[in-house]
Motif scaffolding. Structure first.
Motif, short mmCIF file in Angstrom:
data_model
loop_
_atom_site.label_atom_id
_atom_site.label_comp_id
_atom_site.label_asym_id
_atom_site.label_seq_id
_atom_site.Cartn_x
_atom_site.Cartn_y
_atom_site.Cartn_z
N THR A 80 0.76 -1.36 -0.23
CA THR A 80 0.05 0.08 0.04
C THR A 80 0.76 1.41 0.18
O THR A 80 0.29 2.47 -0.09
CB THR A 80 -0.97 0.00 1.11
N GLY A 81 2.06 1.25 0.39
CA GLY A 81 2.83 2.44 0.36
C GLY A 81 2.73 3.21 1.84
O GLY A 81 3.53 4.07 2.07
N GLU A 82 1.52 2.68 2.56
CA GLU A 82 1.51 3.28 3.72
C GLU A 82 2.43 2.65 5.10
O GLU A 82 2.82 1.71 4.91
CB GLU A 82 -0.17 2.87 4.33
N PRO A 83 2.78 3.70 5.79
CA PRO A 83 3.63 3.47 6.92
C PRO A 83 3.05 2.18 7.76
O PRO A 83 1.78 2.07 8.12
CB PRO A 83 3.64 4.46 7.93
N ASP A 84 3.53 0.85 8.07
CA ASP A 84 3.14 0.02 8.86
C ASP A 84 3.97 -0.79 9.83
O ASP A 84 5.32 -0.82 9.41
CB ASP A 84 2.75 -1.18 7.78
N PRO A 85 3.97 -0.85 11.00
CA PRO A 85 2.40 -0.52 11.57
C PRO A 85 2.52 1.03 11.88
O PRO A 85 3.57 1.53 11.91
CB PRO A 85 2.72 -1.46 12.74
N SER A 86 1.37 1.44 12.06
CA SER A 86 0.99 2.77 12.50
C SER A 86 -0.03 2.81 13.67
O SER A 86 -1.30 2.05 13.29
CB SER A 86 0.86 3.79 11.43
N ALA A 87 -0.02 3.83 14.45
CA ALA A 87 -1.35 4.01 15.18
C ALA A 87 -1.57 5.53 15.22
O ALA A 87 -0.65 6.52 15.59
CB ALA A 87 -0.99 3.63 16.68
N TYR A 88 -2.98 5.91 15.12
CA TYR A 88 -3.39 7.20 15.18
C TYR A 88 -3.71 7.49 16.78
O TYR A 88 -4.51 6.34 17.33
CB TYR A 88 -4.54 7.67 14.32
N LEU A 89 -3.24 8.20 17.41
CA LEU A 89 -3.33 8.36 18.89
C LEU A 89 -4.11 9.74 19.41
O LEU A 89 -3.93 10.82 18.89
CB LEU A 89 -2.22 8.53 19.59
N ARG A 90 -4.83 9.70 20.40
CA ARG A 90 -5.45 10.95 20.88
C ARG A 90 -4.98 10.90 22.37
O ARG A 90 -5.51 10.17 23.22
CB ARG A 90 -6.88 11.07 20.60
N VAL A 91 -4.45 11.94 22.70
CA VAL A 91 -4.18 12.35 24.17
C VAL A 91 -5.14 13.29 24.91
O VAL A 91 -5.23 14.26 24.33
CB VAL A 91 -2.65 12.76 24.59
N TYR A 92 -5.53 12.70 25.95
CA TYR A 92 -6.67 13.49 26.73
C TYR A 92 -5.86 14.00 28.00
O TYR A 92 -5.52 13.30 29.09
CB TYR A 92 -7.70 12.74 26.99
N HIS A 93 -5.35 15.15 27.93
CA HIS A 93 -4.37 15.74 29.02
C HIS A 93 -4.96 15.79 30.34
O HIS A 93 -4.47 15.55 31.32
CB HIS A 93 -3.77 17.10 28.50
N ASP A 94 -6.23 16.35 30.23
CA ASP A 94 -6.72 16.62 31.59
C ASP A 94 -7.37 15.26 32.22
O ASP A 94 -7.35 15.17 33.44
CB ASP A 94 -8.03 17.54 31.36
N ALA A 95 -7.87 14.28 31.19
CA ALA A 95 -8.26 13.03 31.73
C ALA A 95 -7.22 12.04 32.09
O ALA A 95 -7.38 11.09 32.47
CB ALA A 95 -9.25 12.43 31.07
N ARG A 96 -6.08 12.21 31.67
CA ARG A 96 -4.89 11.39 31.71
C ARG A 96 -5.18 10.04 30.91
O ARG A 96 -4.98 9.10 31.65
CB ARG A 96 -4.41 11.35 33.01
#
Length: 161
Positions: A80-96
């Motif tokens: 696919t040409g996509e980076p593998d493995p990859s993970a999209y992350l969301r950090v919730y700073h206030d909720a840790r």
């Protein structure tokens, strides 16, 4: 002699959603120790520890209470040409909390669970993704990745991420 009888109804049980929130908290602590995401500038960061697997950390957006990231190796999937493995992350700073919103490990989430999965299947998929993320973060820490090895940022467009 008195005996103590403990019944199952007195032992608190953690449901799957509670377990998932626990994973998010554990992953937040690991990621915080590794990269201190609130202090990272938007752009592409690289970490090289000499093992031939260069790590790429794209800070997509920085907000007051959240940070959007993509964690991957600097190597593409040959099909696919996509980076593998990859993970999209969301950090919730206030909720840790740190949530892997979606991962690419050879297949897209739609191919794994379909477009309209039942809630139990969706929770199970999120548990697997975030368990994978926790193990990956432990591996990265063991290899020596962290704020000391992180270089960047290089400006990149959102389309390139």
């Amino acid at each position: 002699m008195t005996s103590l009888t403990v019944t199952a109804e007195h032992i608190p049980r953690l449901n799957r959603f509670g377990w998932l929130m626990g994973l998010y908290a554990e992953n937040h602590a690991r990621f915080q120790r590794l990269f201190s995401p609130a202090s990272l500038a938007v752009g592409r960061h690289h970490s090289r520890v000499g093992d031939g697997l260069d790590l790429r950390l794209d800070v997509i957006e920085q907000h007051r209470y959240t940070t959007e990231l993509r964690l991957t190796y600097a190597m593409p999937d040959p099909l696919t040409g996509e980076p593998d493995p990859s993970a999209y992350l969301r950090v919730y700073h206030d909720a840790r909390q740190l949530e892997a919103t979606h991962c690419y490990i050879g297949r897209r989430w739609q191919d794994v669970i379909g477009l309209y999965p039942p809630p139990a299947e969706l929770i199970g998929h999120r548990m697997r993704m975030n368990t994978f993320l926790g193990k990956w973060l432990e591996y990265l820490a063991g290899r020596g990745h962290g704020v000391a090895t992180l270089k960047g940022p290089q400006a990149v467009s959102k389309e390139a991420i």
